[in-house]
Write an enzyme that holds these catalytic residues in place. Structure first.
Site, PDB file in Angstrom:
ATOM      1  N   GLY A  89      45.672  43.969  34.391  1.00  0.00           N
ATOM      2  CA  GLY A  89      45.466  44.048  35.836  1.00  0.00           C
ATOM      3  C   GLY A  89      44.061  44.468  36.186  1.00  0.00           C
ATOM      4  N   PRO A  90      43.715  44.316  37.455  1.00  0.00           N
ATOM      5  CG  PRO A  90      43.606  43.626  39.668  1.00  0.00           C
ATOM      6  CD  PRO A  90      44.554  43.874  38.567  1.00  0.00           C
ATOM      7  N   PRO A  91      40.780  46.519  37.719  1.00  0.00           N
ATOM      8  CG  PRO A  91      38.461  46.532  37.508  1.00  0.00           C
ATOM      9  CD  PRO A  91      39.604  45.662  37.899  1.00  0.00           C
ATOM     10  N   GLY A  92      41.399  50.006  38.230  1.00  0.00           N
ATOM     11  CA  GLY A  92      41.856  51.006  39.209  1.00  0.00           C
ATOM     12  C   GLY A  92      43.260  50.815  39.723  1.00  0.00           C
TER      13      GLY A  92
ATOM     14  CD  GLU B  62      24.592  43.252  58.156  1.00  0.00           C
ATOM     15  OE1 GLU B  62      25.771  42.858  58.134  1.00  0.00           O
ATOM     16  OE2 GLU B  62      23.886  43.314  57.123  1.00  0.00           O
TER      17      GLU B  62
HETATM   18  P1  ATP Z   1      40.638  50.786  34.578  1.00  0.00           P
HETATM   19  O1  ATP Z   1      41.093  49.392  34.335  1.00  0.00           O
HETATM   20  O2  ATP Z   1      39.350  50.847  35.338  1.00  0.00           O
HETATM   21  O3  ATP Z   1      40.704  51.669  33.377  1.00  0.00           O
HETATM   22  P2  ATP Z   1      43.178  51.734  35.470  1.00  0.00           P
HETATM   23  O4  ATP Z   1      43.966  50.562  35.938  1.00  0.00           O
HETATM   24  O5  ATP Z   1      43.485  52.273  34.124  1.00  0.00           O
HETATM   25  O6  ATP Z   1      41.644  51.426  35.651  1.00  0.00           O
HETATM   26  P3  ATP Z   1      43.673  54.375  36.343  1.00  0.00           P
HETATM   27  O7  ATP Z   1      42.611  54.983  35.503  1.00  0.00           O
HETATM   28  O8  ATP Z   1      45.068  54.541  35.889  1.00  0.00           O
HETATM   29  O9  ATP Z   1      43.349  52.849  36.575  1.00  0.00           O
HETATM   30  O10 ATP Z   1      43.551  54.881  37.844  1.00  0.00           O
HETATM   31  C1  ATP Z   1      42.491  55.655  38.290  1.00  0.00           C
HETATM   32  C2  ATP Z   1      42.978  56.646  39.316  1.00  0.00           C
HETATM   33  O11 ATP Z   1      43.424  55.950  40.477  1.00  0.00           O
HETATM   34  C3  ATP Z   1      44.180  57.435  38.854  1.00  0.00           C
HETATM   35  O12 ATP Z   1      43.809  58.611  38.236  1.00  0.00           O
HETATM   36  C4  ATP Z   1      44.919  57.711  40.149  1.00  0.00           C
HETATM   37  O13 ATP Z   1      44.400  58.856  40.781  1.00  0.00           O
HETATM   38  C5  ATP Z   1      44.591  56.534  41.013  1.00  0.00           C
HETATM   39  N1  ATP Z   1      45.645  55.502  40.986  1.00  0.00           N
HETATM   40  C6  ATP Z   1      45.498  54.228  40.572  1.00  0.00           C
HETATM   41  N2  ATP Z   1      46.645  53.551  40.721  1.00  0.00           N
HETATM   42  C7  ATP Z   1      47.538  54.403  41.242  1.00  0.00           C
HETATM   43  C8  ATP Z   1      48.897  54.293  41.622  1.00  0.00           C
HETATM   44  N3  ATP Z   1      49.566  53.124  41.494  1.00  0.00           N
HETATM   45  N4  ATP Z   1      49.522  55.383  42.117  1.00  0.00           N
HETATM   46  C9  ATP Z   1      48.848  56.530  42.262  1.00  0.00           C
HETATM   47  N5  ATP Z   1      47.574  56.706  41.914  1.00  0.00           N
HETATM   48  C10 ATP Z   1      46.907  55.662  41.428  1.00  0.00           C
END
Ligand code: ATP
Length: 633
Positions: free
Chosen positions: A221-224, A442
């Site tokens: 999935g996408p980042p974050g 803009e």
């Molecule tokens: P990456 O691909 O960049 O490693 P990731 O998908 O592993 O990103 P996380 O590191 O798990 O993302 O998420 C970063 C932060 O965003 C988490 O610590 C949390 O605070 C918040 N977060 C992301 N997704 C959720 C979610 N579904 N519910 C609650 N908090 C979330």
């Protein structure tokens, strides 16, 4: 070790090193400066000038009595040059009272010293082996220290002798304590992971039925979007240790280190089974070997070791390996085969309900003004990831704290969203000419968005520079999550992106560098339309996506697959789509040039204008047009 003790330790070590240097390197060196012939030593000895003698195997170091030579620190004994007493104390040097001479074979030396009642021994009594070792190793010490510091930094704190150790060691299989209630909007992924949790809780139960459980789960999935959080929650729910590693940390400049780290990680995990190993950014080691033209044998060895370790798992030995990536298409097929990462779970951007859940989780401990409806915030944030939403909640509470307010209000959230989208405001004064250009640029974006049906509504236009490097920004707020985008939607998006450049061309007759990011995004859409979505009549309904990726990265080797002529057509089609989009926005702005001037003028005065104000200008134009038509009738 706490930090304080650590620095005291360093301090003591530094003192010891300095002392060793002074004693074994500097001192003998300075002493040897006053080297004299052996005959002079004998002369001094016979004249009873010598007070003390230190004998080593090869040298004689002797100290003269205080009164044995003129003491020029006393005025009456200072040198007289040309009748003038030399009085400049900074130039006065005390005579050397310690001298050294090469030791010649002299069977009577000791007797002479005894008969002269001269103290002797000293250095000779030192451990000469230690002297020798110090002589060899001390000069090498600075090099060793520099080497150590370089490798410590490179190895991320692992130390020079721990290259092969996996960094997961630092976590020692952490108990994460994260539960599914801490994650919002990932309902489906959660259901898929339940099975793994049941297995980890009681692996033996599954043995009874001879069932084989997936060894590897790949979160895509996408980042974050919360992939890491999901893996942690899986471990937390099952109550098992969690080993965390990032793919890139396996790969070092030293051959074989990555493979050794993989081995070490699995060894540790097996000892703590049942447990979860989580490898973030698995694409850093799992990149397809076919694809990797700059073949990096170290990465290949690491990948092979990972594959071997996954194969070597006894069925149901209680270790589950989870990986995360946002580029599954570049992974080596061998990694995705059954028995390895055979289960893929998509972790997508949250839906509106998901965003509301995530906001609820991240505002659990924030005092919110009762006027705040998280549903509304979820509505205006399509396309935001969980990490973005967590960031918004945090920014909003920071803003409230700065206001010294009791509670976070809706305005704090509005500003927080703006900060996440556009960055912090930078108070860099722009010259009037630049301000004017930015204002027209803009306004160009905003008006094209207003006049094109189906565009995301404009929320705000600003010409205050931001920390993200923009000199101004037009904020559009999508009204709903978009799952399917039509060809005309994509063309409209491109036209809005190029609206800024079109306004500059129309008003100033030339473009500026300000549109470079707009061009990049518009070209990207055009490229995907042509190579991924089959939206070019010339190329037909054919997907060139993989090739386009190569093409993007300029890996010419693969251009052969398609032939230069196809690439020529792709280039031509991309150019056509972008040029048409620019023409489209130019036409819109030409048609509404009066509004363009009005809005740009207002923007220069106010710096920020809202959607309501823009709509008022547009409405005014419509009213005027209607009046003209009626008058014409
Ligand atoms: P990456 O691909 O960049 O490693 P990731 O998908 O592993 O990103 P996380 O590191 O798990 O993302 O998420 C970063 C932060 O965003 C988490 O610590 C949390 O605070 C918040 N977060 C992301 N997704 C959720 C979610 N579904 N519910 C609650 N908090 C979330």
């Amino acid at each position: 070790m706490d930090k304080k003790k650590f620095s005291v330790g360093y301090f003591i070590a530094a003192i010891v090193i300095i002392w060793l240097f002074a004693e074994y390197i500097y001192k003998p060196y300075t002493e040897s400066k006053s080297e004299v012939p052996y005959s002079e030593f004998l002369e001094d000895l016979n004249a009873q000038n010598v007070e003390k003698v230190d004998i080593t195997e090869s040298r004689i170091i002797f100290k003269l009595k205080e009164n044995s030579s003129a003491d020029i620190t006393k005025p009456e004994q200072r040198p007289v040059i040309g009748g003038v007493i030399f009085n400049n104390s900074s130039k006065i040097k005390k005579p050397e009272t310690i001298k050294s001479a090469v030791r010649l074979p002299d069977p009577f030396l000791i007797e002479r010293l005894i008969s002269g009642d001269i103290e002797f021994g000293g250095i000779a009594q030192r451990n000469s082996l230690l002297d020798m070792l110090m002589g060899i190793f001390l000069p090498m010490l600075p090099l060793v220290i520099i080497w150590y510091i370089i490798f410590r930094n490179m190895g991320g704190g692992g130390g020079i002798f721990s290259f092969g150790k996996s960094r997961a060691k630092e976590l020692q299989g952490e108990m994460t304590g994260v539960l599914f209630k801490d994650i919002g909007g990932v309902g489906e992924a959660e259901i898929e992971l339940r099975e793994i949790i049941d297995f980890l809780k009681d692996p033996k139960r599954f043995d009874k039925f001879g069932a084989k459980l997936p060894r590897g789960v790949l979160l895509v999935g996408p980042p974050g979007t919360g992939k890491t959080l999901l893996a942690k929650a899986t471990a937390g729910e099952a109550g098992v240790p969690f080993f965390f590693m990032t793919g890139s940390s396996f790969v070092e400049m030293f051959v074989g280190v990555g493979a050794a780290r993989v081995r070490d990680l699995f060894d540790q995990a097996k000892k703590k089974a049942p447990c979860i190993i989580f490898v973030d950014e698995i694409d850093a080691i799992g990149q397809s070997r076919m694809r990797n033209f700059n073949s990096n044998s170290e990465q290949e060895n690491t990948l092979n070791q990972l594959l071997a370790e996954m194969d070597g798992f006894a069925t149901n030995n209680g270790v589950v390996i989870m990986g995360a990536t946002n580029r599954p298409e570049i992974l080596d097929q061998a990694l995705l085969r059954p028995g390895r990462f055979d289960r893929q779970i998509q972790v997508v951007l949250p839906t509106e309900e998901g965003r509301e859940e995530i906001l609820k989780i991240h505002t659990r401990n924030i005092p919110l003004d009762p006027e705040i409806d998280l549903k509304n915030i979820a509505k205006v944030t399509p396309g935001f990831s969980g990490a973005d939403l967590a960031n918004i909640a945090n920014e909003a509470s920071l803003l409230a704290a700065r206001r010294n307010a009791e509670k976070v209000n809706m305005n704090d959230f509005d500003l927080a969203i703006e900060r996440v989208v556009a960055g912090l405001q930078r108070r860099t004064p722009l010259t009037p000419e630049v301000r004017k250009k930015v204002a027209y640029h803009e306004t160009g974006h905003a008006l094209v968005a207003c006049y094109l049906p189906g565009s995301d509504p404009v929320h705000k236009v600003s010409i205050i520079p931001t920390t993200k490097g923009a000199l101004g920004y037009t904020m559009q707020m999508p009204t709903e999550d978009q799952y399917l985008i039509s060809e005309s939607d994509l063309k409209n998006k491109m036209a809005v992106m190029l609206g800024g450049r079109a306004a500059e061309l129309l008003i100033f007759n030339e473009a500026s560098t300000g549109a470079s990011n707009d061009l990049e995004r518009a070209t990207d859409i055009a490229r995907r339309m042509v190579t991924e979505f089959g939206m070019s009549e010339k190329l037909g309904p054919v997907r060139y996506a993989n090739s386009s990726m190569m093409y993007l990265q300029g890996e010419a080797g693969n251009r052969d697959d398609l032939g230069e002529s196809t690439f020529g057509i792709i280039d031509g089609e991309i150019k056509r789509l972008v040029t048409e989009a620019q023409e489209h926005s130019l036409n819109i702005l030409r048609e509404h040039e009066k509004v363009l001037h009005e809005v740009a003028k207002s923007l220069q005065e106010k710096e920020v204008i809202t959607s309501d104000e823009i709509e008022a200008f547009v409405k005014n134009e419509n009213d005027n047009n209607n009046n003209n038509i009626q008058e014409g009738n």
